[in-house]
Design a protein around this motif. Sequence first.
Motif, PDB file in Angstrom:
ATOM      1  N   MET A   1       0.814  12.973  18.209  1.00  0.00           N
ATOM      2  CA  MET A   1      -0.085  12.067  17.518  1.00  0.00           C
ATOM      3  C   MET A   1      -0.150  10.764  18.317  1.00  0.00           C
ATOM      4  N   ASP A   2      -1.346  10.302  18.595  1.00  0.00           N
ATOM      5  CA  ASP A   2      -1.469   9.089  19.383  1.00  0.00           C
ATOM      6  C   ASP A   2      -1.225   7.851  18.516  1.00  0.00           C
ATOM      7  N   LYS A   3      -1.000   6.712  19.163  1.00  0.00           N
ATOM      8  CA  LYS A   3      -0.652   5.485  18.449  1.00  0.00           C
ATOM      9  C   LYS A   3      -1.760   5.003  17.518  1.00  0.00           C
ATOM     10  N   GLU A   4      -3.012   5.178  17.921  1.00  0.00           N
ATOM     11  CA  GLU A   4      -4.123   4.721  17.090  1.00  0.00           C
ATOM     12  C   GLU A   4      -4.144   5.440  15.742  1.00  0.00           C
ATOM     13  N   LYS A   5      -3.886   6.748  15.752  1.00  0.00           N
ATOM     14  CA  LYS A   5      -3.862   7.503  14.505  1.00  0.00           C
ATOM     15  C   LYS A   5      -2.639   7.136  13.669  1.00  0.00           C
ATOM     16  N   GLN A   6      -1.534   6.787  14.313  1.00  0.00           N
ATOM     17  CA  GLN A   6      -0.370   6.348  13.566  1.00  0.00           C
ATOM     18  C   GLN A   6      -0.642   5.017  12.899  1.00  0.00           C
ATOM     19  N   LYS A   7      -1.346   4.134  13.574  1.00  0.00           N
ATOM     20  CA  LYS A   7      -1.671   2.836  12.993  1.00  0.00           C
ATOM     21  C   LYS A   7      -2.602   2.989  11.801  1.00  0.00           C
ATOM     22  N   LYS A   8      -3.612   3.852  11.932  1.00  0.00           N
ATOM     23  CA  LYS A   8      -4.573   4.067  10.863  1.00  0.00           C
ATOM     24  C   LYS A   8      -4.217   5.342  10.121  1.00  0.00           C
ATOM     25  N   SER A   9      -3.414   5.205   9.089  1.00  0.00           N
ATOM     26  CA  SER A   9      -3.087   6.340   8.238  1.00  0.00           C
ATOM     27  C   SER A   9      -3.122   5.870   6.792  1.00  0.00           C
ATOM     28  N   CYS A  10      -3.120   6.805   5.884  1.00  0.00           N
ATOM     29  CA  CYS A  10      -3.143   6.448   4.465  1.00  0.00           C
ATOM     30  C   CYS A  10      -1.969   5.521   4.109  1.00  0.00           C
ATOM     31  N   ALA A  11      -0.807   5.818   4.636  1.00  0.00           N
ATOM     32  CA  ALA A  11       0.405   5.087   4.265  1.00  0.00           C
ATOM     33  C   ALA A  11       0.353   3.603   4.600  1.00  0.00           C
ATOM     34  N   ASN A  12      -0.455   3.203   5.580  1.00  0.00           N
ATOM     35  CA  ASN A  12      -0.520   1.774   5.910  1.00  0.00           C
ATOM     36  C   ASN A  12      -1.927   1.210   5.679  1.00  0.00           C
ATOM     37  N   CYS A  13      -2.611   1.764   4.694  1.00  0.00           N
ATOM     38  CA  CYS A  13      -3.949   1.296   4.328  1.00  0.00           C
ATOM     39  C   CYS A  13      -3.849   0.363   3.123  1.00  0.00           C
ATOM     40  N   ALA A  14      -4.733  -0.593   3.053  1.00  0.00           N
ATOM     41  CA  ALA A  14      -4.750  -1.550   1.941  1.00  0.00           C
ATOM     42  C   ALA A  14      -5.071  -0.864   0.613  1.00  0.00           C
ATOM     43  N   HIS A  15      -5.708   0.296   0.651  1.00  0.00           N
ATOM     44  CA  HIS A  15      -6.130   0.980  -0.568  1.00  0.00           C
ATOM     45  C   HIS A  15      -5.173   2.087  -0.997  1.00  0.00           C
ATOM     46  N   TYR A  16      -4.056   2.245  -0.289  1.00  0.00           N
ATOM     47  CA  TYR A  16      -3.105   3.313  -0.588  1.00  0.00           C
ATOM     48  C   TYR A  16      -2.161   2.881  -1.693  1.00  0.00           C
ATOM     49  N   PHE A  17      -2.008   3.718  -2.708  1.00  0.00           N
ATOM     50  CA  PHE A  17      -1.100   3.450  -3.817  1.00  0.00           C
ATOM     51  C   PHE A  17       0.082   4.411  -3.700  1.00  0.00           C
ATOM     52  N   GLN A  18       1.239   3.872  -3.378  1.00  0.00           N
ATOM     53  CA  GLN A  18       2.459   4.659  -3.184  1.00  0.00           C
ATOM     54  C   GLN A  18       2.975   5.158  -4.528  1.00  0.00           C
ATOM     55  N   HIS A  19       3.387   6.417  -4.603  1.00  0.00           N
ATOM     56  CA  HIS A  19       4.011   6.959  -5.804  1.00  0.00           C
ATOM     57  C   HIS A  19       5.524   6.822  -5.695  1.00  0.00           C
ATOM     58  N   TYR A  20       6.172   6.601  -6.843  1.00  0.00           N
ATOM     59  CA  TYR A  20       7.621   6.428  -6.904  1.00  0.00           C
ATOM     60  C   TYR A  20       8.196   7.376  -7.942  1.00  0.00           C
ATOM     61  N   GLY A  21       9.475   7.669  -7.812  1.00  0.00           N
ATOM     62  CA  GLY A  21      10.141   8.529  -8.782  1.00  0.00           C
ATOM     63  C   GLY A  21      11.613   8.174  -8.894  1.00  0.00           C
ATOM     64  N   TRP A  22      12.226   8.652  -9.977  1.00  0.00           N
ATOM     65  CA  TRP A  22      13.657   8.426 -10.187  1.00  0.00           C
ATOM     66  C   TRP A  22      14.438   9.446  -9.369  1.00  0.00           C
ATOM     67  N   ILE A  23      15.276   8.970  -8.475  1.00  0.00           N
ATOM     68  CA  ILE A  23      16.140   9.837  -7.679  1.00  0.00           C
ATOM     69  C   ILE A  23      17.540   9.236  -7.726  1.00  0.00           C
ATOM     70  N   ALA A  24      18.471   9.988  -8.246  1.00  0.00           N
ATOM     71  CA  ALA A  24      19.861   9.535  -8.362  1.00  0.00           C
ATOM     72  C   ALA A  24      19.946   8.170  -9.037  1.00  0.00           C
ATOM     73  N   GLU A  25      19.268   8.042 -10.179  1.00  0.00           N
ATOM     74  CA  GLU A  25      19.272   6.835 -11.004  1.00  0.00           C
ATOM     75  C   GLU A  25      18.701   5.603 -10.306  1.00  0.00           C
ATOM     76  N   HIS A  26      17.883   5.794  -9.292  1.00  0.00           N
ATOM     77  CA  HIS A  26      17.207   4.688  -8.605  1.00  0.00           C
ATOM     78  C   HIS A  26      15.736   5.048  -8.445  1.00  0.00           C
ATOM     79  N   ILE A  27      14.897   4.051  -8.438  1.00  0.00           N
ATOM     80  CA  ILE A  27      13.489   4.288  -8.163  1.00  0.00           C
ATOM     81  C   ILE A  27      13.318   4.318  -6.651  1.00  0.00           C
ATOM     82  N   GLN A  28      12.754   5.414  -6.157  1.00  0.00           N
ATOM     83  CA  GLN A  28      12.574   5.613  -4.716  1.00  0.00           C
ATOM     84  C   GLN A  28      11.119   5.963  -4.430  1.00  0.00           C
TER      85      GLN A  28
END
Length: 95
Positions: A1-28
């Motif tokens: 994967m080239d650097k440009e595609k790594q820079k532009k991905s869902c995970a680092n977009c302003a519109h991306y909403f990260q999901h979280y869950g309880w793992i070992a009594e912590h939110i991760q």
Amino acid sequence: MDKEKQKKSCANCAHYFQHYGWIAEHIQPLNCGHCLKHRVTQKEYGRCPSVYVCGSWEPEKIKLEKKNKKLKTILTEMAKKIDDIAAMLKNDNFY
């Protein structure tokens, strides 16, 4: 994967909403989330965050700048209200 595609991905977009869950009594963070701007199909959802970049991609720092600006406005308004309350307490002796 080239650097440009790594820079532009869902995970680092302003519109991306990260999901979280309880793992070992912590939110991760989970290895999934969704786009707030682009309607993600069921097929794409299984691969999100992905390297697929829709036309709505914006740098994550834009989201942080908007959030900081909104927070500054809220804090300024709160400070004004606190000053008003302090003036009322001082002048009317509410004690």
